[in-house]
Design an enzyme around this catalytic site. Sequence first.
Site, PDB file in Angstrom:
ATOM      1  N   GLU A 128       0.822  -1.216   0.000  1.00 34.36           N
ATOM      2  CA  GLU A 128       0.000   0.000   0.000  1.00 34.36           C
ATOM      3  C   GLU A 128       0.857   1.267   0.000  1.00 34.36           C
ATOM      4  OE1 GLU A 128      -2.676  -0.129   3.355  1.00 34.36           O
ATOM      5  OE2 GLU A 128      -3.563  -2.033   2.707  1.00 34.36           O
ATOM      6  N   GLU A 196      -8.641   1.732  -4.503  1.00 30.94           N
ATOM      7  CA  GLU A 196      -9.752   1.414  -3.590  1.00 30.94           C
ATOM      8  C   GLU A 196     -10.474   2.679  -3.150  1.00 30.94           C
ATOM      9  OE1 GLU A 196      -8.790  -1.369  -0.468  1.00 30.94           O
ATOM     10  OE2 GLU A 196     -10.744  -1.110   0.503  1.00 30.94           O
TER      11      GLU A 196
HETATM   12  O1  KIV Z   1      -6.924  -7.157   1.685  1.00 29.86           O
HETATM   13  C1  KIV Z   1      -7.686  -7.168   0.698  1.00 29.86           C
HETATM   14  O2  KIV Z   1      -8.572  -8.011   0.563  1.00 29.86           O
HETATM   15  C2  KIV Z   1      -7.485  -6.143  -0.321  1.00 29.86           C
HETATM   16  C3  KIV Z   1      -8.568  -5.951  -1.334  1.00 29.86           C
HETATM   17  C4  KIV Z   1      -9.749  -5.371  -0.711  1.00 29.86           C
HETATM   18  C5  KIV Z   1      -8.099  -5.179  -2.502  1.00 29.86           C
HETATM   19  O3  KIV Z   1      -6.506  -5.466  -0.310  1.00 29.86           O
END
Ligand code: KIV
Length: 277
Positions: A128, A196
């Site tokens: 991220e 997201e």
């Molecule tokens: O952790 C997860 O499931 C994710 C998705 C929502 C993209 O990062």
Amino acid sequence: MNAKLEKNVDFKSKKKIRAFDLINFKKNQKKITALTAYDYLTASLLDAAGIDIILIGDSLANVFLGLNNTFEIGMTEMLYHTRAVSSAVKQALIVTDMPFLSYQISLPEALINAANLIKAGANAVKLEGASDLTLGIIKKCHEIGIPVIGHLGYTPQACETIGRGRIQGKTEQEARQIFDQARSLEEAGAVGLVLEMIPAELAKQITKTLKIPTIGIGAGLECDGQVLVTPDVLGLTENNFKFTKKYINLAQDIKLAVRNYISDIHEQKFPTAENSF
Ligand code: KIV
């Protein structure tokens, strides 16, 4: 309808998807499909159904392990679940989330953790944000052959600072920042980008600008692909997020099946002679 779908899509002829295929999917305007899985059984079903990407997301923490936050799990859990998923998957690209603190401390630590996820069976890792350290990690991973997918917009590992469940990129300043970060991630060597919970128009602009594919969750129709959390899609969770879609209500079916099992036992209808030796 299901029979028709199975006839029209030749899932069996699908080859193993590699990270470098993603860019060709975008070039050929083939929408990318992605879902999460945390265990062998679910992963084998998603793979057999023809999904392109299986993500061992760190949503594992809240969705599968019942914890409060994604940052409550670490490398031990991500390695364990990556092994389970990878032993099931033949075709889909397996992507594992780098958990909280596995890449935020130092470059060497991040590289070792990324490499260990690859050794456990992931074909790519996801992380991220777009800090200088993150960009450096992506560059180095690219050099040593570890494909990385970026993740911008709402980044759950930072929920305490950005606001839990808050849509990102609504102001001009935030939108510009996310747009610039997306370009930096591509320059650093990311092979794809999860967007997201950002406005659909911003996701569209990023998608049009980047060569690498964008995979949206709550980011509109114009992304190059979509990802959702499988238990939400299957109706196993109570979640009712605006951006998700429940395709079946498995929770209801499972509860009904279990109630039938319980009453069969109470009423001595199971096991029958056929189930006995
Ligand atoms: O952790 C997860 O499931 C994710 C998705 C929502 C993209 O990062």
